[in-house]
Design a protein around this motif. Structure first.
Motif, short mmCIF file in Angstrom:
data_model
loop_
_atom_site.label_atom_id
_atom_site.label_comp_id
_atom_site.label_asym_id
_atom_site.label_seq_id
_atom_site.Cartn_x
_atom_site.Cartn_y
_atom_site.Cartn_z
N ARG A 90 -6.08 20.07 6.34
CA ARG A 90 -6.59 18.85 6.96
C ARG A 90 -8.02 18.58 6.53
O ARG A 90 -8.36 17.47 6.12
N ARG A 94 -9.15 15.54 4.18
CA ARG A 94 -10.04 14.57 4.84
C ARG A 94 -11.32 14.41 4.03
O ARG A 94 -11.82 13.30 3.86
N THR A 137 -6.31 0.71 3.89
CA THR A 137 -5.49 1.60 4.71
C THR A 137 -4.05 1.09 4.77
O THR A 137 -3.10 1.85 4.59
N LYS A 141 -1.19 3.33 3.01
CA LYS A 141 -0.13 3.91 3.86
C LYS A 141 1.23 3.63 3.26
O LYS A 141 2.09 4.51 3.20
N GLN A 154 -2.53 10.48 8.43
CA GLN A 154 -3.47 9.91 9.40
C GLN A 154 -4.63 9.31 8.62
O GLN A 154 -5.16 9.95 7.71
N GLU A 156 -8.54 7.34 8.81
CA GLU A 156 -9.74 7.21 9.63
C GLU A 156 -10.72 6.29 8.91
O GLU A 156 -10.94 6.44 7.70
N PHE A 171 -8.05 9.91 4.56
CA PHE A 171 -6.73 10.21 5.12
C PHE A 171 -6.39 11.67 4.87
O PHE A 171 -6.99 12.32 4.02
N GLN A 173 -2.82 14.65 5.73
CA GLN A 173 -1.46 14.85 6.25
C GLN A 173 -1.52 15.35 7.68
O GLN A 173 -2.36 16.16 8.03
N LEU A 174 -0.57 14.90 8.48
CA LEU A 174 -0.42 15.44 9.83
C LEU A 174 0.50 16.64 9.79
O LEU A 174 1.34 16.78 8.94
#
Length: 174
Positions: A90, A94, A137, A141, A154, A156, A171, A173-174
């Protein structure tokens, strides 16, 4: 009759320095944007992506990606203003996927009468940077979903994200 308006409000034209094409985007683009510039923006809306060691990164040109030069290290804010290195997926994604909107642009419309509002921008330019980040975004996406249908990402949008200045998006991955 039903009206389905585009995703960018025509009122955002009021934030532009120029009033050419006021009321709709087509006249503005037709008068001020070349075909090459328009296609470049479309390319920006669908960047290359790299999947490396389970991480996903955006790239301006995937052919130029050199894994040996891109260590899987990221930054995380541990307390207000304190950044530390992190190896979590993450934090790496990020950090590595940060895109500073207002630092990206080297050309701005001249507007000397607009005072600085935030992050070195006038209020109008600040709002336009956020609008641009929201649209990036939206398109990224969709592009990520096409490339990685099994993954969820995700996004931001924030000011001064990690070690970048100004309006940024990122962005992971979740």
């Amino acid at each position: 009759m039903k009206i389905y308006q585009g995703s960018i409000s025509k009122e955002s034209l009021n934030l532009f320095v120029s009033d050419i094409g006021s009321g709709e985007f087509f006249s503005y683009v037709g008068h001020l944007v070349s075909l090459e510039q328009a296609i470049s923006v479309l390319g920006l809306l669908s960047p290359d992506f790299i999947e490396f060691d389970g991480h996903v990164f955006w790239q301006p040109n995937a052919q130029q990606y050199e894994p040996q030069k891109n260590y899987l290290k990221g930054l995380v804010e541990t307390e207000a203003g304190v950044l530390e290195q992190s190896a979590s997926r993450r934090d790496v994604e990020r950090y590595r996927n940060v895109f500073s909107i207002n630092q990206f642009f080297s050309k701005w419309e001249d507007a000397p009468n607009r005072p600085v509002f935030k992050v070195g921008l006038s209020e109008e330019d600040y709002r336009l940077c956020h609008l641009f980040a929201e649209q990036i975004t939206r398109y990224w996406k969709r592009a990520l979903s096409d490339c990685f249908p099994e993954k969820v990402f995700q996004f931001e949008i924030a000011d001064d994200l990690l070690d970048e200045y100004g309006v940024c998006l990122t962005f992971w991955q979740l």
